[in-house]
Motif scaffolding. Structure first.
Motif, PDB file in Angstrom:
ATOM      1  N   ARG A   1      38.753 -22.748  -5.061  1.00 24.26           N
ATOM      2  CA  ARG A   1      37.526 -24.234  -5.130  1.00 24.26           C
ATOM      3  C   ARG A   1      36.740 -22.557  -5.768  1.00 24.26           C
ATOM      4  N   LEU A   2      36.490 -23.239  -6.913  1.00 25.97           N
ATOM      5  CA  LEU A   2      35.419 -21.390  -6.866  1.00 25.97           C
ATOM      6  C   LEU A   2      33.923 -22.599  -6.730  1.00 25.97           C
ATOM      7  N   PHE A   3      32.869 -20.714  -6.598  1.00 28.79           N
ATOM      8  CA  PHE A   3      31.682 -20.777  -5.710  1.00 28.79           C
ATOM      9  C   PHE A   3      30.590 -19.597  -6.360  1.00 28.79           C
ATOM     10  N   ARG A   4      29.434 -19.630  -6.313  1.00 30.63           N
ATOM     11  CA  ARG A   4      29.215 -18.441  -6.705  1.00 30.63           C
ATOM     12  C   ARG A   4      29.772 -17.432  -6.125  1.00 30.63           C
ATOM     13  N   GLY A   5      29.651 -16.843  -5.176  1.00 34.12           N
ATOM     14  CA  GLY A   5      30.701 -16.167  -4.077  1.00 34.12           C
ATOM     15  C   GLY A   5      31.916 -15.457  -4.431  1.00 34.12           C
ATOM     16  N   GLY A   6      32.080 -16.189  -5.053  1.00 32.39           N
ATOM     17  CA  GLY A   6      33.874 -16.482  -5.939  1.00 32.39           C
ATOM     18  C   GLY A   6      34.779 -17.694  -5.636  1.00 32.39           C
ATOM     19  N   ARG A   7      35.871 -17.499  -5.036  1.00 34.83           N
ATOM     20  CA  ARG A   7      36.543 -18.432  -4.212  1.00 34.83           C
ATOM     21  C   ARG A   7      36.884 -18.236  -3.135  1.00 34.83           C
ATOM     22  N   LEU A   8      36.962 -19.938  -3.265  1.00 36.75           N
ATOM     23  CA  LEU A   8      36.833 -20.550  -1.307  1.00 36.75           C
ATOM     24  C   LEU A   8      37.979 -21.236  -0.878  1.00 36.75           C
ATOM     25  N   PHE A   9      38.716 -20.823  -0.285  1.00 35.61           N
ATOM     26  CA  PHE A   9      39.862 -22.111   0.486  1.00 35.61           C
ATOM     27  C   PHE A   9      39.561 -22.431   1.142  1.00 35.61           C
ATOM     28  N   THR A  10      39.644 -24.009   1.951  1.00 37.91           N
ATOM     29  CA  THR A  10      38.928 -24.169   3.163  1.00 37.91           C
ATOM     30  C   THR A  10      40.056 -24.316   4.220  1.00 37.91           C
ATOM     31  N   ASP A  11      41.248 -23.867   4.280  1.00 43.02           N
ATOM     32  CA  ASP A  11      41.979 -23.863   5.360  1.00 43.02           C
ATOM     33  C   ASP A  11      43.596 -22.672   5.006  1.00 43.02           C
ATOM     34  N   ARG A  12      43.250 -21.747   5.481  1.00 43.51           N
ATOM     35  CA  ARG A  12      45.253 -20.726   5.149  1.00 43.51           C
ATOM     36  C   ARG A  12      46.192 -21.874   4.268  1.00 43.51           C
ATOM     37  N   SER A  13      46.390 -22.549   4.268  1.00 37.20           N
ATOM     38  CA  SER A  13      47.804 -23.389   4.040  1.00 37.20           C
ATOM     39  C   SER A  13      46.855 -23.583   2.353  1.00 37.20           C
ATOM     40  N   GLN A  14      45.723 -23.473   2.268  1.00 39.43           N
ATOM     41  CA  GLN A  14      45.421 -23.271   0.518  1.00 39.43           C
ATOM     42  C   GLN A  14      45.785 -21.241   0.104  1.00 39.43           C
ATOM     43  N   LEU A  15      46.188 -21.204   0.609  1.00 37.43           N
ATOM     44  CA  LEU A  15      45.958 -19.273   0.901  1.00 37.43           C
ATOM     45  C   LEU A  15      47.196 -19.156  -0.151  1.00 37.43           C
ATOM     46  N   PRO A  16      47.625 -18.117  -0.639  1.00 36.20           N
ATOM     47  CA  PRO A  16      48.789 -17.621  -1.414  1.00 36.20           C
ATOM     48  C   PRO A  16      49.564 -17.203  -0.281  1.00 36.20           C
ATOM     49  N   PRO A  17      50.699 -16.555   0.030  1.00 39.42           N
ATOM     50  CA  PRO A  17      51.473 -16.273   0.919  1.00 39.42           C
ATOM     51  C   PRO A  17      50.807 -14.529   1.023  1.00 39.42           C
ATOM     52  N   LEU A  18      50.278 -14.432   2.405  1.00 36.72           N
ATOM     53  CA  LEU A  18      50.426 -12.712   2.135  1.00 36.72           C
ATOM     54  C   LEU A  18      51.087 -11.684   1.856  1.00 36.72           C
ATOM     55  N   HIS A  19      52.460 -12.401   1.617  1.00 40.76           N
ATOM     56  CA  HIS A  19      53.561 -10.783   0.915  1.00 40.76           C
ATOM     57  C   HIS A  19      52.929 -10.789  -0.149  1.00 40.76           C
ATOM     58  N   THR A  20      52.791 -12.470  -1.023  1.00 36.36           N
ATOM     59  CA  THR A  20      52.959 -12.178  -2.162  1.00 36.36           C
ATOM     60  C   THR A  20      51.375 -11.198  -2.743  1.00 36.36           C
ATOM     61  N   LEU A  21      50.731 -11.601  -2.106  1.00 35.66           N
ATOM     62  CA  LEU A  21      49.048 -10.996  -2.376  1.00 35.66           C
ATOM     63  C   LEU A  21      49.272  -9.100  -2.272  1.00 35.66           C
ATOM     64  N   LEU A  22      50.297  -8.898  -1.150  1.00 37.06           N
ATOM     65  CA  LEU A  22      50.674  -7.340  -0.738  1.00 37.06           C
ATOM     66  C   LEU A  22      51.324  -6.628  -2.405  1.00 37.06           C
ATOM     67  N   ARG A  23      52.378  -7.984  -2.517  1.00 42.76           N
ATOM     68  CA  ARG A  23      53.374  -6.909  -3.815  1.00 42.76           C
ATOM     69  C   ARG A  23      52.488  -7.257  -4.814  1.00 42.76           C
ATOM     70  N   ASP A  24      51.178  -7.765  -5.243  1.00 36.24           N
ATOM     71  CA  ASP A  24      51.034  -8.488  -6.328  1.00 36.24           C
ATOM     72  C   ASP A  24      50.048  -7.066  -6.609  1.00 36.24           C
ATOM     73  N   THR A  25      50.805  -5.902  -6.940  1.00 33.70           N
ATOM     74  CA  THR A  25      50.895  -4.539  -7.564  1.00 33.70           C
ATOM     75  C   THR A  25      48.776  -3.582  -7.433  1.00 33.70           C
ATOM     76  N   HIS A  26      49.324  -3.527  -6.218  1.00 39.37           N
ATOM     77  CA  HIS A  26      48.203  -2.784  -5.895  1.00 39.37           C
ATOM     78  C   HIS A  26      47.521  -1.705  -5.753  1.00 39.37           C
ATOM     79  N   ARG A  27      46.562  -0.744  -6.160  1.00 36.68           N
ATOM     80  CA  ARG A  27      46.588   0.602  -5.563  1.00 36.68           C
ATOM     81  C   ARG A  27      46.872   0.713  -4.565  1.00 36.68           C
ATOM     82  N   SER A  28      45.173   0.383  -3.714  1.00 38.84           N
ATOM     83  CA  SER A  28      44.880   0.041  -2.570  1.00 38.84           C
ATOM     84  C   SER A  28      44.541  -1.588  -1.872  1.00 38.84           C
ATOM     85  N   VAL A  29      44.974  -1.158  -0.629  1.00 42.04           N
ATOM     86  CA  VAL A  29      44.617  -1.807   0.396  1.00 42.04           C
ATOM     87  C   VAL A  29      43.943  -1.825   2.222  1.00 42.04           C
ATOM     88  N   GLU A  30      43.454  -2.476   2.141  1.00 41.08           N
ATOM     89  CA  GLU A  30      43.202  -1.746   3.872  1.00 41.08           C
ATOM     90  C   GLU A  30      42.677  -3.635   3.961  1.00 41.08           C
TER      91      GLU A  30
END
Length: 265
Positions: A78-107
């Motif tokens: 859901r959109l809100f003023r600060g960005g995107r809000l997910f009400t629980d982890r089931s709504q999040l993209p899988p973490l391995h997908t986020l890590l593979r999503d063409t980043h230069r740096s991840v902390e």
């Protein structure tokens, strides 16, 4: 991973083909326009203006693919003023997908990084080999002097981990063993530290020095199970003050943390 690598991956997966087709056609038409215009002796200003207009339309098509890719990673948010809000982890993209999503740096700053240690190390190793730089910050049960952190047992009780000290120590030892087996390039792109401040959130920072960067924040709420915790994403364009507050504070946490090799486990 660079832009052209992302495009090649999307084409292999048959994603955003309409946008990429429009981009390719625009480039071809631009080239033909320039060639035919100058070969037929047309006014060079008119040729340049026409070619530039067509090329800009192609760049718009290319940007459309990028926007659609970003929206696709968070279809249930859901959109809100600060960005995107997910009400629980089931709504999040899988973490391995986020890590593979063409980043230069991840902390990654987490309470125990259990999921990272047990499921994501191969992904991190692959991305580090491809040039992505990682910082992994893990809660440690001992400080740099080897003294036990006094509140670890209480924290374990709150999170239903009565043996949290042993879990953290095991994860740290496993990370140290894994790291020593990496190739030199991977080791250069992966930094691991331990911190002993009371955790209040699990945080991931993706490409925060770039325009497309964002912060992923999962607050640790009292008596709320991890899978049910809300998460929000914030970027500089969403709320610059909030975004830089998160980045600066967790960069400060990183600076105060102890390198994994120096932890007396």
């Amino acid at each position: 991973m660079g832009r052209f690598t992302r495009i090649a991956r999307d084409v292999r997966r048959r994603q955003f083909l309409d946008a990429y087709t429009g981009w390719v056609l625009a480039v071809l038409v631009t080239g033909l326009q320039v060639f035919s215009g100058f070969s037929e002796g047309e006014d060079w200003i008119g040729v340049v203006v026409t070619a530039t207009t067509v090329l800009l339309l192609g760049l718009v098509a290319l940007a459309t693919a990028e926007i659609r890719r970003q929206l696709a990673t968070a279809p249930e948010s859901r959109l809100f003023r600060g960005g995107r809000l997910f009400t629980d982890r089931s709504q999040l993209p899988p973490l391995h997908t986020l890590l593979r999503d063409t980043h230069r740096s991840v902390e990654i700053y987490g309470v125990q990084l259990g999921h990272v240690v047990h499921h994501l190390l191969p992904v991190i190793a692959d991305q580090a080999r491809a040039g992505c730089h990682f910082r992994l910050a893990l809660l440690t049960p001992v400080n740099g002097d080897g003294d036990k952190v006094p509140w670890i047992a209480e924290l374990g009780t709150v999170h239903a981990f009565p043996n949290l000290e042993d879990v953290l120590r095991t994860n740290l030892v496993q990370l140290r063993h894994w790291y020593t087996g990496l190739a030199p390039k991977q080791q250069r792109n992966i930094e691991i530290r331990g911190y002993c401040h009371i955790p209040t959130a699990s945080v991931m920072l993706f490409d925060v020095e770039r325009r497309t960067g964002f912060a992923h924040v999962e607050p640790i709420l009292f008596a709320v199970p991890p899978a049910e915790r809300p998460t929000f994403w914030a970027a500089d364009a969403d709320d610059a003050k909030l975004f830089h507050l998160i980045v600066d504070q967790y960069r400060s946490l990183w600076q105060s943390a102890t390198p994994l090799a120096d932890l007396p486990l």
